[in-house]
Scaffold this active site. Sequence first.
Site, short mmCIF file in Angstrom:
data_model
loop_
_atom_site.label_atom_id
_atom_site.label_comp_id
_atom_site.label_asym_id
_atom_site.label_seq_id
_atom_site.Cartn_x
_atom_site.Cartn_y
_atom_site.Cartn_z
N SER A 47 7.48 19.13 3.14
CA SER A 47 7.66 20.56 2.91
C SER A 47 8.03 20.84 1.45
O SER A 47 7.70 21.91 0.91
CB SER A 47 8.74 21.13 3.84
OG SER A 47 9.87 20.28 3.87
N GLY A 70 18.50 10.53 8.19
CA GLY A 70 17.80 11.02 9.38
C GLY A 70 18.70 11.83 10.29
O GLY A 70 19.92 11.71 10.27
N HIS A 139 18.72 19.54 13.91
CA HIS A 139 18.41 20.59 14.88
C HIS A 139 19.36 20.60 16.08
O HIS A 139 19.15 21.35 17.03
CB HIS A 139 16.97 20.46 15.35
CG HIS A 139 15.95 20.82 14.30
ND1 HIS A 139 16.31 21.23 13.03
CD2 HIS A 139 14.59 20.84 14.31
CE1 HIS A 139 15.22 21.50 12.33
NE2 HIS A 139 14.16 21.25 13.08
N HIS A 164 12.92 26.96 10.12
CA HIS A 164 11.82 26.25 10.78
C HIS A 164 12.21 25.84 12.20
O HIS A 164 13.38 25.70 12.50
CB HIS A 164 11.41 25.01 9.97
CG HIS A 164 10.06 24.48 10.37
ND1 HIS A 164 9.79 23.13 10.48
CD2 HIS A 164 8.91 25.13 10.68
CE1 HIS A 164 8.51 23.00 10.84
NE2 HIS A 164 7.96 24.18 10.96
N1 SAH Z 1 11.47 19.40 5.91
C1 SAH Z 1 11.00 18.10 6.35
C2 SAH Z 1 11.60 17.67 7.67
C3 SAH Z 1 13.10 17.57 7.70
S1 SAH Z 1 13.67 16.60 9.05
C4 SAH Z 1 9.48 18.08 6.43
O1 SAH Z 1 8.84 19.11 6.26
O2 SAH Z 1 8.91 17.04 6.70
C5 SAH Z 1 15.39 16.90 8.99
C6 SAH Z 1 16.13 16.19 7.88
O3 SAH Z 1 17.44 16.72 7.88
C7 SAH Z 1 16.27 14.67 8.05
O4 SAH Z 1 15.69 14.02 6.95
C8 SAH Z 1 17.79 14.42 8.08
O5 SAH Z 1 18.23 13.28 7.36
C9 SAH Z 1 18.33 15.69 7.46
N2 SAH Z 1 19.68 16.02 7.91
C10 SAH Z 1 20.12 16.19 9.19
N3 SAH Z 1 21.41 16.52 9.21
C11 SAH Z 1 21.82 16.57 7.91
C12 SAH Z 1 23.07 16.86 7.29
N4 SAH Z 1 24.15 17.18 8.00
N5 SAH Z 1 23.14 16.81 5.94
C13 SAH Z 1 22.05 16.49 5.21
N6 SAH Z 1 20.84 16.22 5.75
C14 SAH Z 1 20.73 16.26 7.08
MG MG Z 2 11.04 21.31 10.86
#
Ligand code: SAH
Ligand code: MG
Length: 205
Positions: A47, A70, A139, A164
Amino acid sequence: MDADLLAHALAAKGFMPPAEGRFLYEQATQQLALGPGLEVGTYCGKSAIYLGAAARETAGTVFTVDHHRGSEENQVGWEHHDSSLVDPEFELLDTLPTFRKTILRAGLQNQVVAIVGASVTVAAHWNTPLALLFIDGGHGVGPAHDDYQAWAPKVMPGGLMLIHDVFESPAEGGRPPYEIYLRALTDGFVETGRRGSMRALRAPC
Ligand code: SAH
Ligand code: MG
């Protein structure tokens, strides 16, 4: 969108359907001349390429925050686990090396700035009003609400927030992103557009 950058975005590892990525890019081109953009949830930078493409066109900058370990759903045994992203020494997920390659390959290293750390920790020290906020981090109930609470107040008056994975129907996906979308409406954000599970919300002035 620049054809070369689109090809990089399509090829990158991640969770951004092409039409929603395109929408993210379009929305970002309207905002990034006004101030910085910030993404919560970098993963491997998919993204971030759409956002970086908009930043390049507007001479803007996008920050992207992730601890790179992750989300729950990326861990071993979960649906979105990718064993090629595990650091063998620590047996922990590490998406930062892949992110860096993805962004360098796309040539967006001057537009996309990584911030490595927990979202709420970074937010606690962030004071620059955001022209664009994109929430796509954890999420689960805790992470999604924490991200909303920490970051939504950083959007500049009249700025744009995108969320999203907003699914009205529980059959389509988890609820927390939908819950924070509802919170945003209650807090005075106005929905200005949507595509797939992406929602665009304008902050009150
Ligand atoms: N935007 C990306 C997908 C993100 S997936 C795309 O388009 O492909 C969600 C991400 O949020 C993961 O990499 C995870 O490490 C991060 N994440 C989850 N909880 C988090 C937190 N508390 N602080 C920082 N990053 C976090
Ligand atoms: Mg997403």
